[in-house]
Design an enzyme around this catalytic site. Structure first.
Site, PDB file in Angstrom:
ATOM      1  N   GLU A 184       1.219  -4.388  23.281  1.00 39.21           N
ATOM      2  CA  GLU A 184       1.767  -3.098  23.721  1.00 39.21           C
ATOM      3  C   GLU A 184       1.023  -2.570  24.946  1.00 39.21           C
ATOM      4  OE1 GLU A 184       1.992  -0.091  20.689  1.00 39.21           O
ATOM      5  OE2 GLU A 184       2.795  -1.480  19.217  1.00 39.21           O
ATOM      6  N   ARG A 239       1.277  -3.365  12.575  1.00 37.50           N
ATOM      7  CA  ARG A 239       0.600  -3.503  13.858  1.00 37.50           C
ATOM      8  C   ARG A 239       1.156  -4.745  14.545  1.00 37.50           C
ATOM      9  NH1 ARG A 239      -0.442   1.021  14.063  1.00 37.50           N
ATOM     10  NH2 ARG A 239      -2.466   2.084  14.146  1.00 37.50           N
ATOM     11  N   HIS A 288       7.265   2.256  19.505  1.00 41.10           N
ATOM     12  CA  HIS A 288       6.211   2.702  18.583  1.00 41.10           C
ATOM     13  C   HIS A 288       6.427   4.169  18.175  1.00 41.10           C
ATOM     14  CE1 HIS A 288       1.909   1.563  17.263  1.00 41.10           C
ATOM     15  NE2 HIS A 288       2.392   2.480  16.444  1.00 41.10           N
ATOM     16  N   GLY A 337       0.840  -1.193   0.000  1.00 44.99           N
ATOM     17  CA  GLY A 337       0.000   0.000   0.000  1.00 44.99           C
ATOM     18  C   GLY A 337       0.871   1.237   0.000  1.00 44.99           C
ATOM     19  N   ARG A 338       0.336   2.343   0.516  1.00 40.61           N
ATOM     20  CA  ARG A 338       1.091   3.593   0.534  1.00 40.61           C
ATOM     21  C   ARG A 338       2.438   3.435   1.238  1.00 40.61           C
ATOM     22  NH1 ARG A 338      -4.033   5.639   2.166  1.00 40.61           N
ATOM     23  NH2 ARG A 338      -5.029   7.074   0.707  1.00 40.61           N
TER      24      ARG A 338
END
Length: 318
Positions: A265, A236, A283, A156-157
């Site tokens: 997390e 993720r 993160h 994707g992007r």
């Protein structure tokens, strides 16, 4: 004036923009919303600006059958913490902030590749501990990055931005796996099967989070990697079976890993923190002021559009 709950402190520019248009309650804490806070958010506010970890799951919507809230304007492109289907069924729209995070996240992926391959974190720890004895020809030999093969999982992007940096910046050959065909990857790159992409020298995970990608990278997928392969995750945490990753590292099935996200997390397994061949970041994917401001202003734009009865610029369609 509609009541808006912002679940975590955002940059001042974003807060000022929100307060100019809404009656804002700022929850100025780092911890994610507790179960009762989730339900109160739906009952007591017209809209909520949540972010990573604020788990608006089906059970939360079920407990508030007639919610006052009509919009969850998520701060972040990833929204796997929100059950968008359950929100829609409850009459609540969900928006996100795509685009603003692309380059910053891609930059972190490059940082993790370089840090892990060249043992940069390990080297800094050695020096800070006063254990460096001087330069030597075979001191801390790492893995060369330039000219190697990159495997991108999710084109994707962000995947395209990572591939662009690696190909044009480090002369890397790029292969990628994507669930749907990618007509134009934007650079010389081959779309291949999962097994071939996972067998690259460097494997970067760039898929969106959610039910469809939960544990996409499991023991079987990690088993496709080469012993000299380096694994990087900036997507993720729950896209990866963390226990399977720990086992692959402990048994030397892969050479190393660079991680910015974790399955549970902010908990990180002691097994990971104890490994020198693993780079661990807290993160930091979008942790630049300009980027966080852009994300926040995009979330506010979604809120204003909703308040004015206009089409939502970044409506999530479950």
């Amino acid at each position: 004036m509609q009541r808006l709950l912002i679940t975590r402190r955002l940059p001042d520019r974003v807060l000022d923009a929100a307060r100019a248009r809404f009656d804002v309650t700022l929850r100025d804490r780092t911890a994610v919303l507790a179960p009762e806070e989730l339900r109160a958010a739906l009952r007591d506010y017209d809209a909520v600006l949540p972010t990573l970890g604020d788990r608006f799951q089906a059970a939360v919507f079920a407990d508030v059958p007639q919610p006052r809230a009509k919009l969850l304007a998520n701060f972040g492109v990833g929204y796997n913490h929100i059950d968008a289907e359950a929100a829609k069924a409850a009459g609540i729209a969900v928006t996100n902030t795509p685009g603003a995070v692309t380059d910053a996240t891609a930059d972190i992926a490059l940082g993790l590749i370089l840090m892990t391959a060249r043992r940069l974190g390990e080297g800094e720890r050695l020096l800070r501990a006063g254990k460096w004895e001087g330069w030597g020809p075979v001191q801390m030999l790492g893995t060369h990055v330039t000219g190697k093969r990159l495997g991108v999982i999710g084109m994707g992007r962000i995947g395209k931005a990572i591939a662009k940096r690696c190909h044009y910046g480090f002369d890397m050959e790029v292969v990628f796996y994507n669930r749907s065909p990618v007509a134009d990857p934007g650079l010389p790159a081959r779309q291949v099967g999962m097994e071939e992409a996972m067998a690259a020298d460097f494997v970067v995970i760039a898929v969106p989070g959610g039910k469809a990608t939960h544990h996409l990278i499991d023991a079987a997928a990690l088993g496709m990697m080469r012993p000299q392969g380096i694994f990087v995750n900036i997507s993720r945490g729950d896209v990866v079976d963390e226990a399977a990753l720990v086992e692959a590292l402990q048994k030397g099935r892969i050479a190393g890993a660079g991680l910015d996200v974790y399955e549970f997390e902010p908990k990180v397994p002691a097994a990971l923190t104890g490994m020198e061949n693993v780079t661990l970041l807290p993160h930091l994917g979008t942790a630049c002021l300009e980027v966080r401001e852009a994300m926040g202003m995009m979330a506010v734009a979604n809120l204003i559009a909703w308040a004015e009865g206009k089409a939502l610029p970044n409506h999530v369609n479950p």
